[in-house]
Design a protein around this motif. Structure first.
Motif, PDB file in Angstrom:
ATOM      1  N   PRO A 216       0.832  -1.214   0.000  1.00 57.38           N
ATOM      2  CA  PRO A 216       0.000   0.000   0.000  1.00 57.38           C
ATOM      3  C   PRO A 216       0.865   1.263   0.000  1.00 57.38           C
ATOM      4  O   PRO A 216       1.899   1.320   0.669  1.00 57.38           O
ATOM      5  CB  PRO A 216      -0.798  -0.122   1.310  1.00 57.38           C
ATOM      6  CG  PRO A 216      -0.819  -1.586   1.601  1.00 57.38           C
ATOM      7  CD  PRO A 216       0.486  -2.121   1.120  1.00 57.38           C
ATOM      8  N   GLY A 217       0.429   2.260  -0.770  1.00 50.13           N
ATOM      9  CA  GLY A 217       1.139   3.532  -0.807  1.00 50.13           C
ATOM     10  C   GLY A 217       2.332   3.564  -1.748  1.00 50.13           C
ATOM     11  O   GLY A 217       3.050   4.563  -1.805  1.00 50.13           O
ATOM     12  N   THR A 218       2.532   2.522  -2.542  1.00 51.35           N
ATOM     13  CA  THR A 218       3.678   2.466  -3.454  1.00 51.35           C
ATOM     14  C   THR A 218       3.498   3.430  -4.626  1.00 51.35           C
ATOM     15  O   THR A 218       2.406   3.546  -5.187  1.00 51.35           O
ATOM     16  CB  THR A 218       3.858   1.033  -4.001  1.00 51.35           C
ATOM     17  OG1 THR A 218       4.146   0.161  -2.921  1.00 51.35           O
ATOM     18  CG2 THR A 218       4.992   0.976  -5.014  1.00 51.35           C
ATOM     19  N   ASP A 219       4.574   4.130  -4.975  1.00 47.11           N
ATOM     20  CA  ASP A 219       4.590   4.980  -6.158  1.00 47.11           C
ATOM     21  C   ASP A 219       4.805   4.056  -7.359  1.00 47.11           C
ATOM     22  O   ASP A 219       5.936   3.654  -7.671  1.00 47.11           O
ATOM     23  CB  ASP A 219       5.716   6.009  -6.063  1.00 47.11           C
ATOM     24  CG  ASP A 219       5.697   7.020  -7.219  1.00 47.11           C
ATOM     25  OD1 ASP A 219       5.160   6.673  -8.290  1.00 47.11           O
ATOM     26  OD2 ASP A 219       6.215   8.138  -7.046  1.00 47.11           O
ATOM     27  N   VAL A 220       3.728   3.711  -8.050  1.00 46.12           N
ATOM     28  CA  VAL A 220       3.777   2.690  -9.092  1.00 46.12           C
ATOM     29  C   VAL A 220       4.633   3.135 -10.280  1.00 46.12           C
ATOM     30  O   VAL A 220       5.382   2.341 -10.847  1.00 46.12           O
ATOM     31  CB  VAL A 220       2.349   2.320  -9.553  1.00 46.12           C
ATOM     32  CG1 VAL A 220       2.390   1.321 -10.696  1.00 46.12           C
ATOM     33  CG2 VAL A 220       1.552   1.749  -8.386  1.00 46.12           C
ATOM     34  N   GLU A 221       4.520   4.396 -10.682  1.00 45.60           N
ATOM     35  CA  GLU A 221       5.307   4.879 -11.817  1.00 45.60           C
ATOM     36  C   GLU A 221       6.800   4.815 -11.525  1.00 45.60           C
ATOM     37  O   GLU A 221       7.595   4.415 -12.388  1.00 45.60           O
ATOM     38  CB  GLU A 221       4.893   6.312 -12.169  1.00 45.60           C
ATOM     39  CG  GLU A 221       3.503   6.414 -12.786  1.00 45.60           C
ATOM     40  CD  GLU A 221       3.207   7.815 -13.282  1.00 45.60           C
ATOM     41  OE1 GLU A 221       4.138   8.664 -13.277  1.00 45.60           O
ATOM     42  OE2 GLU A 221       2.058   8.075 -13.677  1.00 45.60           O
ATOM     43  N   LYS A 222       7.178   5.187 -10.328  1.00 43.51           N
ATOM     44  CA  LYS A 222       8.595   5.127  -9.946  1.00 43.51           C
ATOM     45  C   LYS A 222       9.074   3.678  -9.892  1.00 43.51           C
ATOM     46  O   LYS A 222      10.189   3.362 -10.323  1.00 43.51           O
ATOM     47  CB  LYS A 222       8.792   5.810  -8.589  1.00 43.51           C
ATOM     48  CG  LYS A 222      10.250   5.919  -8.159  1.00 43.51           C
ATOM     49  CD  LYS A 222      10.380   6.668  -6.845  1.00 43.51           C
ATOM     50  CE  LYS A 222      11.847   6.754  -6.416  1.00 43.51           C
ATOM     51  NZ  LYS A 222      11.986   7.473  -5.127  1.00 43.51           N
ATOM     52  N   LEU A 223       8.225   2.789  -9.394  1.00 41.07           N
ATOM     53  CA  LEU A 223       8.578   1.365  -9.334  1.00 41.07           C
ATOM     54  C   LEU A 223       8.767   0.819 -10.747  1.00 41.07           C
ATOM     55  O   LEU A 223       9.698   0.042 -10.989  1.00 41.07           O
ATOM     56  CB  LEU A 223       7.480   0.590  -8.611  1.00 41.07           C
ATOM     57  CG  LEU A 223       7.649  -0.943  -8.551  1.00 41.07           C
ATOM     58  CD1 LEU A 223       8.927  -1.315  -7.815  1.00 41.07           C
ATOM     59  CD2 LEU A 223       6.435  -1.591  -7.882  1.00 41.07           C
ATOM     60  N   ALA A 224       7.894   1.215 -11.692  1.00 42.34           N
ATOM     61  CA  ALA A 224       8.014   0.751 -13.070  1.00 42.34           C
ATOM     62  C   ALA A 224       9.341   1.188 -13.683  1.00 42.34           C
ATOM     63  O   ALA A 224       9.998   0.414 -14.403  1.00 42.34           O
ATOM     64  CB  ALA A 224       6.847   1.276 -13.907  1.00 42.34           C
ATOM     65  N   GLU A 225       9.771   2.404 -13.392  1.00 39.08           N
ATOM     66  CA  GLU A 225      11.057   2.899 -13.904  1.00 39.08           C
ATOM     67  C   GLU A 225      12.214   2.087 -13.334  1.00 39.08           C
ATOM     68  O   GLU A 225      13.154   1.731 -14.064  1.00 39.08           O
ATOM     69  CB  GLU A 225      11.218   4.376 -13.546  1.00 39.08           C
ATOM     70  CG  GLU A 225      10.265   5.300 -14.283  1.00 39.08           C
ATOM     71  CD  GLU A 225      10.401   6.742 -13.831  1.00 39.08           C
ATOM     72  OE1 GLU A 225      11.297   7.014 -12.990  1.00 39.08           O
ATOM     73  OE2 GLU A 225       9.623   7.586 -14.290  1.00 39.08           O
ATOM     74  N   THR A 226      12.146   1.780 -12.044  1.00 42.29           N
ATOM     75  CA  THR A 226      13.208   0.992 -11.410  1.00 42.29           C
ATOM     76  C   THR A 226      13.276  -0.409 -12.009  1.00 42.29           C
ATOM     77  O   THR A 226      14.359  -0.926 -12.299  1.00 42.29           O
ATOM     78  CB  THR A 226      12.966   0.904  -9.888  1.00 42.29           C
ATOM     79  OG1 THR A 226      12.840   2.224  -9.353  1.00 42.29           O
ATOM     80  CG2 THR A 226      14.107   0.182  -9.200  1.00 42.29           C
ATOM     81  N   ILE A 227      12.107  -1.033 -12.188  1.00 38.86           N
ATOM     82  CA  ILE A 227      12.054  -2.373 -12.778  1.00 38.86           C
ATOM     83  C   ILE A 227      12.612  -2.345 -14.199  1.00 38.86           C
ATOM     84  O   ILE A 227      13.384  -3.229 -14.607  1.00 38.86           O
ATOM     85  CB  ILE A 227      10.609  -2.915 -12.760  1.00 38.86           C
ATOM     86  CG1 ILE A 227      10.184  -3.217 -11.327  1.00 38.86           C
ATOM     87  CG2 ILE A 227      10.483  -4.165 -13.628  1.00 38.86           C
ATOM     88  CD1 ILE A 227       8.731  -3.615 -11.187  1.00 38.86           C
ATOM     89  N   GLU A 228      12.233  -1.326 -14.966  1.00 40.56           N
ATOM     90  CA  GLU A 228      12.696  -1.217 -16.352  1.00 40.56           C
ATOM     91  C   GLU A 228      14.220  -1.133 -16.415  1.00 40.56           C
ATOM     92  O   GLU A 228      14.867  -1.856 -17.193  1.00 40.56           O
ATOM     93  CB  GLU A 228      12.077   0.019 -17.004  1.00 40.56           C
ATOM     94  CG  GLU A 228      12.542   0.241 -18.441  1.00 40.56           C
ATOM     95  CD  GLU A 228      11.990   1.525 -19.022  1.00 40.56           C
ATOM     96  OE1 GLU A 228      12.747   2.242 -19.705  1.00 40.56           O
ATOM     97  OE2 GLU A 228      10.796   1.820 -18.794  1.00 40.56           O
ATOM     98  N   GLN A 229      14.813  -0.268 -15.609  1.00 34.63           N
ATOM     99  CA  GLN A 229      16.269  -0.104 -15.627  1.00 34.63           C
ATOM    100  C   GLN A 229      16.976  -1.408 -15.270  1.00 34.63           C
ATOM    101  O   GLN A 229      17.934  -1.816 -15.940  1.00 34.63           O
ATOM    102  CB  GLN A 229      16.678   1.003 -14.648  1.00 34.63           C
ATOM    103  CG  GLN A 229      16.196   2.389 -15.059  1.00 34.63           C
ATOM    104  CD  GLN A 229      16.393   3.427 -13.962  1.00 34.63           C
ATOM    105  OE1 GLN A 229      16.972   3.134 -12.903  1.00 34.63           O
ATOM    106  NE2 GLN A 229      15.924   4.633 -14.201  1.00 34.63           N
ATOM    107  N   ARG A 230      16.494  -2.061 -14.239  1.00 27.17           N
ATOM    108  CA  ARG A 230      17.122  -3.303 -13.797  1.00 27.17           C
ATOM    109  C   ARG A 230      16.916  -4.422 -14.811  1.00 27.17           C
ATOM    110  O   ARG A 230      17.851  -5.176 -15.119  1.00 27.17           O
ATOM    111  CB  ARG A 230      16.533  -3.690 -12.435  1.00 27.17           C
ATOM    112  CG  ARG A 230      17.139  -4.926 -11.795  1.00 27.17           C
ATOM    113  CD  ARG A 230      16.636  -5.037 -10.361  1.00 27.17           C
ATOM    114  NE  ARG A 230      16.913  -6.364  -9.803  1.00 27.17           N
ATOM    115  CZ  ARG A 230      16.589  -6.717  -8.553  1.00 27.17           C
ATOM    116  NH1 ARG A 230      15.992  -5.840  -7.754  1.00 27.17           N
ATOM    117  NH2 ARG A 230      16.856  -7.935  -8.111  1.00 27.17           N
TER     118      ARG A 230
END
Length: 798
Positions: A216-230
């Motif tokens: 809960p409360g996760t910044d989904v767009e920021k998480l998507a960027e992190t996943i993409e880079q990795r």
């Protein structure tokens, strides 16, 4: 008091039958259409809402910009390494198994459309109701199968089948669980579940749909960027190869445009169009009610005057007319519900859903609220208008019609006509655009082609199965047969990085099509240079000539020839292209042909250049393409099924017409067109009802004028045109409003297509003339009746 209101209302309905029937007719049709669309909208919006923690679950999507291709496929083993991220609670891997899932029991073959291998936590993401057995055991034990209730009954005739076995080729599967069929309102689709497949460290291979449950409360767009880079760094060693996004689970059905869905998705734009049109229909019906109530007010002016003279308050007058309005709306709603029950089967066919109206639901409450709201809102202005009559003026015969009432009546009629014009234009342009899309050249021939799907690539592409193809070629009516690994009405499945020997095209990623001999002739590709793949040329077919080298022939598309820097298609013939498929071998390709551009999937999508490679694929499934005589389709299908059963042990082959598969690409656009056409017709009908009601009052009011004009020598036609002129002026005003607004709205919609029609002037003229003609005919029919009445019958009463 309320009882008195009801009795008065019933007497009023009896005395004003035409007014009552027209209002009920318009409102019932408008409400019935709105209820049907509301059923559809509620159902479409309910997809996957029933899944556990649905609001926090996202599916990982990749989009490869250079290929113009994207989808919800990732590498499950790489995604599982992301569980260490603080924002992620859990990850589900759901991997479609190789196609051709044919099982045999007692020498009878059964085909399951979809079997998925799943991680053990699937029940934490998908609401699965277990009927029998142990699902956890199935997902941890090799060669165990969980079967859906439908297929358990279909194959075994019962659900208590734990321990029973099914045969698939050389494998024996033991039934370990039976689960209830998944509901229709979910994008998940599988009829069987098996243990997750072994790990694969070749992370560039996309083999699974991955679902992430975030905290809960996760910044989904920021998480998507992190996943993409990795992900990009580990899988492709290229940070810009693809764009990764997290798609909310509950919006997948309406907003995902991927060709890799488990089943056909809906369309958010179609849903919005339907909702907007249904609201317009209710508004049109309400406008009719307001208009006819205002026009009828002159007849009820003396009644209001008498009531006021006897001491009735303004509030009591308003309450009386609001009660009548609500009664009309409720009666119309009851009729609308009956119409809905009658029309639901036909509507289900139109939307391809199984809908039903549940009155004891949120939708039932919404219908009640809308009915009451429409009754109050449609009746409030007429009630206020009639309650404002002066008793003294009315009873003395000094009745003023009121400029405001006339302005409102004319304004609403203008809005009705403008909506009718706009909807007709929209329907015509939608039909044109859909026909245009389906007629665009795609580089192959759609007609007289059969596609046999879900055949293992090992059976037709890894090996040159000439025996199978020769048997198919021998069928009476078959002209040519070939194989390929791509569904041309779907999307590309893989890509490789190529370098050409001309030095101008180096390390560029291209989608590939694995194909067999005679692919150009069979699929109807147009050769512009060189030749087709041929069985006579042994070097065409993919061959591993050493541990580090493989060879094959290739066919390029015209756009790829230009992209690679060749001056003409002929210059590309004989050139050498190189790529490394990732298996430790270099693949050396010799270009033997050039064909016109091929459009894979919908022409709405971006179309990259592509290369066809003879006998090579890195896909696990393939397709047999059969060019045949369409007049002999049924015997050809029967013989194909027999040959596939004998040669490949496929008992229930999927054989489709290529033209039907192509048409299915545009089903959502076709459905939107059908909706707009249907609702446009209803809108015009409601506008006619409103015009008829108002015209009848206008003719009644001008009867004496008509009689005097006839006595003075006026013809019927001149009288008809005189009365119709008032309405045609309003139609002209509505056209002036509708044209610019419709041009802007339709233009904005057409901008979503790479290929689109122009907004032709004739479409606008047809819409305008149609509404004008319908209006003239409606008014003229009533005026003709008045003009045909003997003047003496009208004037003798004075």
């Amino acid at each position: 008091m309320f009882k008195n209101y009801i009795m008065t209302a019933m007497r009023s309905f009896k005395q004003q039958k035409q007014h009552f029937l027209l209002n009920v007719l318009g409102l019932s049709i408008g409400l019935a259409a709105a209820i049907l669309v509301a059923m559809f909208a509620f159902y479409e919006a309910s997809y996957d809402k029933q899944q556990p923690n649905a609001e926090r679950v996202y599916r990982v999507n990749q989009y490869f910009t250079s290929l113009g291709v994207g989808g919800p496929m990732t590498n499950k083993d790489l995604m599982n390494t992301f569980k260490d991220m603080a924002e992620i609670e859990d990850i589900l891997s759901l991997e479609p198994s190789p196609p051709g899932a044919e099982f045999v029991r007692d020498d009878v073959g059964y085909k399951l459309e979809s079997i998925a291998s799943a991680s053990t936590n699937i029940a934490d993401f998908v609401n699965i109701d277990l009927v029998a057995g142990d699902l956890a055991k199935v997902l941890t034990t090799p060669n165990m199968l969980a079967l859906s209730e439908q297929y358990a009954i279909r194959i075994f005739g019962r659900t208590d089948i734990i321990g029973e076995t099914l045969i698939q080729g050389s494998k024996r599967w033991q039934i370990g669980a039976v689960f209830a069929d998944l509901p229709e309102n979910t994008h998940f689709f599988f009829q069987g579940l098996i243990k997750e497949l072994p790990a694969n460290t070749q992370y560039q291979n996309m083999n699974s749909a991955s679902y992430i449950r975030v905290k809960p409360g996760t910044d989904v767009e920021k998480l998507a960027e992190t996943i993409e880079q990795r992900y990009m760094k580990i899988a492709y060693e290229n940070p810009n190869l693809a764009k990764m996004t997290l798609h909310p689970l509950t919006s997948i059905h309406l907003t995902s445009n991927s060709n890799y869905e488990m089943k056909k998705n809906g369309s958010l734009s179609t849903l919005r169009i339907c909702i907007g049109l249904s609201i317009l229909l209710v508004l049109l019906a309400a406008f009719n009610f307001i208009n006819m109530s205002i026009a009828q007010s002159a007849k009820r002016a003396k009644e209001v005057g008498v009531r006021k003279a006897l001491g009735a308050s303004k509030l009591q007058i308003i309450s009386q007319f609001l009660t009548e309005s609500l009664l009309i709306t409720i009666i119309a709603a009851l009729i609308a519900c009956m119409l809905v029950e009658l029309l639901t089967p036909a509507f289900n066919q139109l939307v391809d859903r199984q809908l039903s109206l549940n009155y004891n639901s949120l939708l039932g409450v919404a219908i009640a609220v809308v009915v009451i709201s429409v009754g109050l809102l449609a009746g409030i202005y007429p009630a206020m208008f009639m309650s404002a009559f002066s008793a003294k003026r009315v009873l003395s015969g000094d009745m003023q019609r009121g400029r405001t009432a006339i302005a409102v009546r004319k304004g609403l009629l203008v809005v009705q006509s403008a909506l009718s014009v706009g909807l007709i234009i929209g329907a015509l342009l939608l039909q044109q655009q859909l026909a245009y899309l389906q007629s665009l050249p795609v580089g192959y021939t759609k007609e007289s082609k059969l596609v046999i799907s879900d055949i293992s690539a090992e059976d037709i592409l890894h090996n040159n199965n000439t025996a199978l193809l020769n048997r198919i070629n021998g069928i009476d009516g078959v002209n040519k047969v070939s194989v390929m690994d791509v569904d041309v009405t779907g999307s590309y499945k893989s890509s490789l990085t190529f370098t050409a020997d001309n030095g101008q095209f180096t390390k560029q990623s291209l989608p590939i099509i694995g194909a067999g001999n005679d692919i150009a002739q069979t699929l109807g590709l147009t050769l512009v240079a060189g030749r087709d793949f041929s069985e006579k040329m042994a070097a065409d077919w993919f061959s591993e000539v050493s541990d580090t080298k493989a060879t094959a022939s290739a066919i390029l598309t015209e756009s790829l020839v230009k992209q690679a820097g060749y001056a003409t298609p002929s210059d590309a013939i004989g050139s050498t292209w190189r790529t490394s498929p990732g298996n430790g071998k270099d693949l050396i390709l010799t270009v033997v042909g050039v064909v016109k551009n091929i459009k894979v999937g919908s022409v709405k999508d971006a179309q990259p250049s592509t290369i066809l490679i003879c006998g090579y694929t890195n896909s696990w499934d393939g397709r047999v393409i059969v060019d045949m005589d369409a007049a002999k389709i049924q015997p050809i299908k029967a013989q194909l099924a027999s040959i596939l059963e004998e040669n490949l042990a496929i008992h229930d082959p999927q054989i489709d017409m290529l033209s039907e598969n192509y048409r299915a690409l545009y089903r959502n656009d076709e459905r939107a067109t059908e909706f707009v056409t249907l609702f446009s017709g209803l809108a015009v009908f409601l506008a006619c009802v409103g015009t008829f009601g108002l015209a009848s009052f206008s003719v009644l009011r001008r009867q004496k004028e008509v009689a005097v004009r006839k006595v003075l020598g006026a013809s019927r036609i001149s009288i008809m045109n005189l009365i119709a002129k008032e309405f045609l002026i309003l139609v002209a005003a509505s056209i002036a409003i509708a044209f610019p607004l419709t041009y802007w709205l339709v233009g904005d919609w057409l901008a979503n297509f790479n290929e689109r029609v122009d907004q032709a002037l004739w479409v606008y003229l047809v819409a305008a003339l149609s509404v004008a003609a319908i209006t003239w005919l409606t008014v003229a029919s009533l005026a003709f009746k008045a003009a045909s009445t003997r003047p003496s019958l009208t004037l003798r009463y004075e």
